[in-house]
Write a protein that holds these residues in place. Sequence first.
Motif, mmCIF file in Angstrom:
data_model
loop_
_atom_site.group_PDB
_atom_site.id
_atom_site.type_symbol
_atom_site.label_atom_id
_atom_site.label_comp_id
_atom_site.label_asym_id
_atom_site.label_seq_id
_atom_site.Cartn_x
_atom_site.Cartn_y
_atom_site.Cartn_z
ATOM 1 N N SER A 77 -2.044 2.196 23.637
ATOM 2 C CA SER A 77 -1.737 0.833 23.230
ATOM 3 C C SER A 77 -0.230 0.685 23.042
ATOM 4 N N ALA A 78 0.196 -0.560 23.030
ATOM 5 C CA ALA A 78 1.610 -0.870 22.825
ATOM 6 C C ALA A 78 1.732 -1.757 21.598
ATOM 7 N N THR A 131 1.570 -4.937 31.599
ATOM 8 C CA THR A 131 0.426 -5.334 30.777
ATOM 9 C C THR A 131 0.861 -6.225 29.618
ATOM 10 N N VAL A 132 1.974 -5.886 28.992
ATOM 11 C CA VAL A 132 2.474 -6.669 27.861
ATOM 12 C C VAL A 132 2.896 -8.060 28.325
ATOM 13 N N TYR A 133 3.598 -8.141 29.454
ATOM 14 C CA TYR A 133 4.039 -9.451 29.964
ATOM 15 C C TYR A 133 2.837 -10.306 30.334
ATOM 16 N N LEU A 149 -3.664 -0.939 26.553
ATOM 17 C CA LEU A 149 -3.278 -0.617 27.921
ATOM 18 C C LEU A 149 -4.484 -0.059 28.664
ATOM 19 N N THR A 190 3.118 -0.349 31.120
ATOM 20 C CA THR A 190 3.114 -0.997 29.810
ATOM 21 C C THR A 190 3.826 -2.340 29.873
ATOM 22 N N LEU A 198 3.842 -4.586 19.839
ATOM 23 C CA LEU A 198 4.856 -5.618 20.049
ATOM 24 C C LEU A 198 5.351 -6.052 18.681
ATOM 25 N N ILE A 232 11.370 -7.383 26.986
ATOM 26 C CA ILE A 232 10.417 -6.302 27.223
ATOM 27 C C ILE A 232 11.100 -5.084 27.837
ATOM 28 N N GLU A 234 -0.798 -5.742 18.672
ATOM 29 C CA GLU A 234 -1.145 -4.541 19.426
ATOM 30 C C GLU A 234 -1.819 -4.952 20.731
ATOM 31 N N VAL A 235 -1.336 -4.405 21.840
ATOM 32 C CA VAL A 235 -1.885 -4.714 23.161
ATOM 33 C C VAL A 235 -2.480 -3.435 23.730
#
Length: 187
Positions: free
Chosen positions: A53-54, A168-170, A48, A165, A56, A126, A45-46
Amino acid sequence: KIVKKGDLMPTQLEERVASAILDLEETSKDLSAELKSLYISSVKEVQLEDKRSALLVFVPYPLHKKFKDIQSRLTRELEKKFNDKHVLFIAQRTVLSKSYIRKSKGQLRPRSRTLTAVHEAILEDIVYPTQIVGKRTICKIDGKKILKVYLDPKDVKDVDDKLKTFGTVYKALTNKQVEFLFPPTEY
């Protein structure tokens, strides 16, 4: 629906996602046949910027192609179950260092196992199902590099709310600054 390496036990989040996928396999008619042979390897969980949150979802690399076939439908269903969370599927890839010693002498490291190739593949994962149509690397005076990634303009409606998103994830996965945008339309 989750297979971990070694004797590791799945976390609560991983169990929730795995049970949601299992639930979809049992209830959804169009996804059940494809989901029968698929499983995930881990979930992260990432957080934001906007308190959202995102999720993965990491899948084994050999199963990634099968996940891509149903990814848009599966993502939509999982985002309904986990409200206020974006769901992204990423293949579990391996990076081999330059000093990695192979069994047979003189054997080169595969290009798909280099750090650059893995980061490029993560970038593709992604933004999937949208395609990348262009990339620019901006080098600032202070030494920072920012990668600008241009996505396919036909998917503006589907992906516009996920651009932050993606960035932020990358950044969380590769520690590289990236900005996702759509190319300017010419009149």
